[in-house]
Motif scaffolding. Sequence first.
Motif, short mmCIF file in Angstrom:
data_model
loop_
_atom_site.label_atom_id
_atom_site.label_comp_id
_atom_site.label_asym_id
_atom_site.label_seq_id
_atom_site.Cartn_x
_atom_site.Cartn_y
_atom_site.Cartn_z
N LEU A 132 0.42 15.71 4.98
CA LEU A 132 1.72 15.42 5.57
C LEU A 132 2.81 16.25 4.91
O LEU A 132 3.67 16.82 5.59
N VAL A 133 2.77 16.36 3.56
CA VAL A 133 3.79 17.11 2.82
C VAL A 133 3.11 18.03 1.81
O VAL A 133 2.26 17.59 1.03
N ASP A 134 3.51 19.30 1.83
CA ASP A 134 3.09 20.25 0.81
C ASP A 134 4.31 20.53 -0.05
O ASP A 134 5.29 21.11 0.40
N ARG A 135 4.26 20.08 -1.31
CA ARG A 135 5.42 20.21 -2.19
C ARG A 135 5.32 21.38 -3.16
O ARG A 135 6.21 21.61 -3.97
N GLY A 136 4.23 22.14 -3.10
CA GLY A 136 4.10 23.31 -3.97
C GLY A 136 3.58 22.95 -5.35
O GLY A 136 3.04 21.88 -5.56
N HIS A 137 3.70 23.87 -6.29
CA HIS A 137 3.29 23.71 -7.69
C HIS A 137 1.77 23.65 -7.87
O HIS A 137 1.26 22.91 -8.71
N ARG A 138 1.04 24.42 -7.09
CA ARG A 138 -0.41 24.39 -7.16
C ARG A 138 -0.94 24.86 -8.50
O ARG A 138 -0.44 25.83 -9.08
N GLU A 139 -1.95 24.19 -9.01
CA GLU A 139 -2.67 24.59 -10.22
C GLU A 139 -4.05 25.12 -9.89
O GLU A 139 -4.71 25.72 -10.73
N LEU A 140 -4.51 24.86 -8.69
CA LEU A 140 -5.82 25.32 -8.21
C LEU A 140 -5.62 26.06 -6.90
O LEU A 140 -4.66 25.80 -6.17
N PRO A 141 -6.55 26.97 -6.55
CA PRO A 141 -6.38 27.74 -5.32
C PRO A 141 -6.75 26.93 -4.07
O PRO A 141 -7.74 27.17 -3.40
N ILE A 142 -5.90 25.95 -3.76
CA ILE A 142 -6.11 25.06 -2.62
C ILE A 142 -4.99 25.34 -1.63
O ILE A 142 -3.81 25.36 -2.00
N ARG A 143 -5.36 25.51 -0.35
CA ARG A 143 -4.35 25.78 0.68
C ARG A 143 -4.67 24.93 1.90
O ARG A 143 -5.78 24.93 2.41
N PRO A 144 -3.69 24.18 2.40
CA PRO A 144 -3.95 23.33 3.57
C PRO A 144 -4.04 24.13 4.87
O PRO A 144 -3.40 25.17 5.01
N ASP A 145 -4.84 23.63 5.80
CA ASP A 145 -4.95 24.22 7.13
C ASP A 145 -3.88 23.66 8.06
O ASP A 145 -3.47 24.32 9.00
N TYR A 146 -3.48 22.41 7.82
CA TYR A 146 -2.49 21.73 8.65
C TYR A 146 -1.46 21.10 7.72
O TYR A 146 -1.81 20.33 6.83
N ILE A 147 -0.19 21.44 7.95
CA ILE A 147 0.89 20.95 7.09
C ILE A 147 1.93 20.28 7.98
O ILE A 147 2.43 20.90 8.92
N GLY A 148 2.25 19.04 7.65
CA GLY A 148 3.31 18.36 8.37
C GLY A 148 4.67 18.94 8.02
O GLY A 148 5.46 19.28 8.88
N LYS A 149 4.94 19.08 6.71
CA LYS A 149 6.24 19.60 6.25
C LYS A 149 6.05 20.28 4.91
O LYS A 149 5.46 19.72 4.00
N ASN A 150 6.55 21.51 4.80
CA ASN A 150 6.65 22.20 3.51
C ASN A 150 7.94 21.72 2.87
O ASN A 150 9.01 21.82 3.47
N LEU A 151 7.84 21.22 1.66
CA LEU A 151 9.01 20.68 1.00
C LEU A 151 9.01 21.15 -0.46
O LEU A 151 8.48 20.47 -1.34
N PRO A 152 9.58 22.32 -0.72
CA PRO A 152 9.64 22.81 -2.10
C PRO A 152 10.39 21.80 -2.98
O PRO A 152 11.44 21.31 -2.58
N THR A 153 9.84 21.52 -4.13
CA THR A 153 10.43 20.54 -5.03
C THR A 153 10.49 21.09 -6.45
O THR A 153 9.80 22.05 -6.78
#
Length: 192
Positions: free
Chosen positions: A143-164
């Motif tokens: 539903l929400v991708d807030r960033g700050h990844r520590e692992l190489p994981i990327r969603p295929d479907y994102i409800g909302k990109n929300l940089p935090t």
Amino acid sequence: MSERPDRVVMTGEQLGRTVTRMAHEIIEKNSGQERLALVGIHTRGAHLARRLHGIVGGIVGRDLPLGELDISFYRDDVAARGAWNVVPAQPNPVVQSTDLEFEVDGAAVVLVDDVLYTGRTIKAAIDALFDYGRPARVQLAVLVDRGHRELPIRPDYIGKNLPTARHERIAVHLSEVDGTDEVVLESPAGED
């Protein structure tokens, strides 16, 4: 430092439209896929998966497999909880049920979660899923991708990109758990 109030970044109406859009994207990307299954990560991911399941099933005209996954003992921080000089003592995880009443081998599985942050929850979910079989492919809906990844994981479907900022928190409220639908950006008092 000023006090910043919590901010609603997605209302219930917006959340509903977002889930519907994600369902359409899942259908489009998986057209012709006979063995499509949705698996929600406890707790709120499982509720979102149920919502997506209802919409996708209604559009394609058939019932898709639906599952729920508990990742409590797959997290990489479980063994370290309270360990000296490793991680501050945290409460033990609340264990919930895993329900995968379908053949995982060869299925196209869409993992569903509410918020994607470091990627560690998703890694744990993939590890747990593979204990039940070998899917043909695994996709990720958040539903929400807030960033700050520590692992190489990327969603295929994102409800909302929300940089935090790292000190901020995303709280997803769902009517099934919280009595209301909304997404709130929470900032600790005194932080900018």
